[in-house]
Each structure stands twice: as structure tokens, then as C-alpha cells.
Design an enzyme around this catalytic site. Structure first.
Site, mmCIF file in Angstrom:
data_model
loop_
_atom_site.group_PDB
_atom_site.id
_atom_site.type_symbol
_atom_site.label_atom_id
_atom_site.label_comp_id
_atom_site.label_asym_id
_atom_site.label_seq_id
_atom_site.Cartn_x
_atom_site.Cartn_y
_atom_site.Cartn_z
ATOM 1 C CD GLU A 143 49.138 -54.863 0.190
ATOM 2 O OE1 GLU A 143 49.217 -55.723 -0.701
ATOM 3 O OE2 GLU A 143 48.504 -53.797 0.055
ATOM 4 C CG ASP A 178 50.348 -58.283 -2.876
ATOM 5 O OD1 ASP A 178 51.104 -58.912 -3.643
ATOM 6 O OD2 ASP A 178 49.464 -57.510 -3.286
ATOM 7 C CD GLN A 204 45.667 -57.777 -2.223
ATOM 8 O OE1 GLN A 204 46.737 -57.218 -2.025
ATOM 9 N NE2 GLN A 204 44.542 -57.117 -2.434
ATOM 10 C CD GLU A 240 46.356 -55.250 -5.231
ATOM 11 O OE1 GLU A 240 45.754 -54.219 -4.874
ATOM 12 O OE2 GLU A 240 47.284 -55.754 -4.579
#
Length: 262
Positions: A143, A178, A204, A240
């Protein structure tokens, strides 16, 4: 239709960790993710998953000394043996929990440290992790993280993460996209999602810039979620974020998606 996983490290902090599973299921989530399971026996977590009818979508490999400020060790020279032991531990948990996606954090690098050496170690460690996970049918994800929240993190950009996965060449090594981190570092999310979807293993979401619910801030999540769906992504989308107030009270954004699946 998007499927969502509650991130139990950030959400439901009104409850003790093991009680967050039931709370998430009560609110309509079918899956959960979290940072680390290692403070609890795997069987105990599995019992909470089963009792609530939840799927474990993702968790992280051991990150080194998290309390001491470390944020992963995959790119840290001299920590290779510790990294490999951590992957073994993570896979032991994954077998019990039925987890099929494992996030491996790269770690921090100082401005005076040799980036080329860190990258060499990172690629070697990722190759090892992917090979070990492949036998279990598990996808390893890396990530890019923004340096406002995590100064000095080794991996910050989507294109670099995709290039690293291509260089390692393992089919089960992909990028964790993300939206919060990507918006802060790069923006242009829709174009990057279209460009990189084949190499994205997990997604996310969170509001930008405060990392609250995805119904506030500068990102148009209804549009992005529709785009993600149209691109054929069939994994869970991890929520998240840090709720503004109570977790359940802030789930108004989720209800239209839950109603659409019933």
C-alpha cells in the site's frame, strides 16, 4: 454492487476489540478487516467471526515495533529474518481465520538512508512473501501511504507500487488502493483506478482530508464506487476511517448500498 468491510482498528472503538465483530454485523457489514490480530489467539478471533457470520477480508503482517514507531519492516535492511518469521506467523493466522489477503507494510526510510538498498530488500522480501502465500491461496498486497500521516514511509505512489509488483512478477502480489492516501499524494483517482485495476488487490475508503466517513470531504464517493463496480472489482472495500462520533450513528452513507442488496 460494492461490498464493504468494516475496519475494526478504526471503527467501533466504542467497544472492546473482540466485541466489535458483533457490532459490525448488527449494522449490516458482511466482512471485517483490521490492522493486526496478534494480541489475540487466532481461534478466539475465528469464534467471533463465526458467531457474527462475518468474513475476514484483510489484515496486516507483523510490522516490527509498532508501539515504538515502526511502520513495517519489508524494506528494512538487516531485518530479513524477522520479516520471514512474521510472514510465517501471519499465514498461521490466515489459515485459521480464512483470510485471503495479507497487507505487508514497507516501513520508514530516513532521508540519509540508501533508497536503492531498501528497494532491493523490499523486492526480495515481497518475492518471499508472495511465494509463501501462494501455497495458501493468499494474495499479498502493498500500500502506498501518504507522508502527511506517515512521514518517511517508503512507498507513496500508485505507479511505483504497480512497478514493484511487475518487477517481482508474482501473480498473487498486488496493490492496495487506499483512496484516502492516493487523493492526498496524487489525486486523479478515477484515472488511476481505470489504469491500474488489473493490478489492484484491495480497495479502502475514507473522507479527505479528515479521514472521517466517506460522505464528507473532497471525494465524490458515489461516483467512485460506481466506477469501481463498473471496472469489475469484486473484492471487499475496506472502510478504514475514523468516525466523527459514534460508529453506528455515522453509517447513513452505507444504508443505500445495504438496501440495494436486500
Amino acid at each position: 454492487m460494492p461490498r464493504f468491510a468494516a475496519n475494526l482498528s478504526m471503527m467501533y472503538n466504542e467497544h472492546a476489540f473482540l466485541d466489535r465483530f458483533a457490532a459490525a454485523a448488527q449494522d449490516g457489514f458482511e466482512a471485517v478487516e483490521f490492522l493486526f490480530p496478534y494480541d489475540f489467539p487466532a481461534d478466539e478471533i475465528k469464534a467471533r467471526l463465526d458467531a457474527s457470520g462475518l468474513t475476514q477480508a484483510l489484515f496486516n503482517a507483523p510490522p516490527g515495533d509498532w508501539a515504538g514507531g515502526e511502520r513495517g519492516i519489508a524494506s528494512l535492511p538487516g531485518r530479513e529474518d524477522e520479516f520471514r518469521r512474521g510472514i510465517d506467523t501471519a499465514l498461521d493466522y490466515a489459515r485459521v481465520l480464512g483470510n485471503r489477503k495479507l497487507h505487508v507494510m514497507a516501513g520508514l526510510i530516513g532521508a540519509d538512508q540508501p533508497r536503492a538498498k531498501h528497494r532491493e530488500v523490499y523486492l526480495s522480501n515481497l518475492a518471499h512473501a508472495a511465494k509463501a502465500a501462494q501455497a495458501e491461496g493468499i494474495t499479498v498486497v502493498i500500500e502506498p501511504i501518504n507522508t502527511r500521516d506517515m512521514p518517511g514511509f517508503f512507498l507513496t505512489r500508485q505507479d511505483e507500487a504497480q512497478a514493484i509488483c511487475a518487477e517481482v512478477g508474482a501473480e498473487n502480489l498486488k496493490v492496495q488502493f487506499d483512496c484516502y492516501h492516493c487523493q492526498i499524494v496524487e489525486g486523479d483517482l478515477a484515472v488511476k483506478l481505470k489504469r491500474d485495476m488489473a493490478g489492484i488487490g484491495h480497495i479502502q475508503i475514507a473522507g479527505v482530508p479528515e479521514r472521517h466517513e466517506p460522505d464528507t470531504g473532497e471525494l465524490n464517493y458515489p461516483y467512485l464506487l460506481e466506477l469501481i463496480d463498473s471496472l469489475g472489482y469484486d473484492g471487499y472495500i475496506g472502510c478504514e476511517y475514523r468516525p466523527r462520533a459514534g460508529t453506528s450513528a455515522g453509517l447513513g452513507w452505507l444504508k443505500p448500498y445495504l438496501n440495494a442488496t436486500r
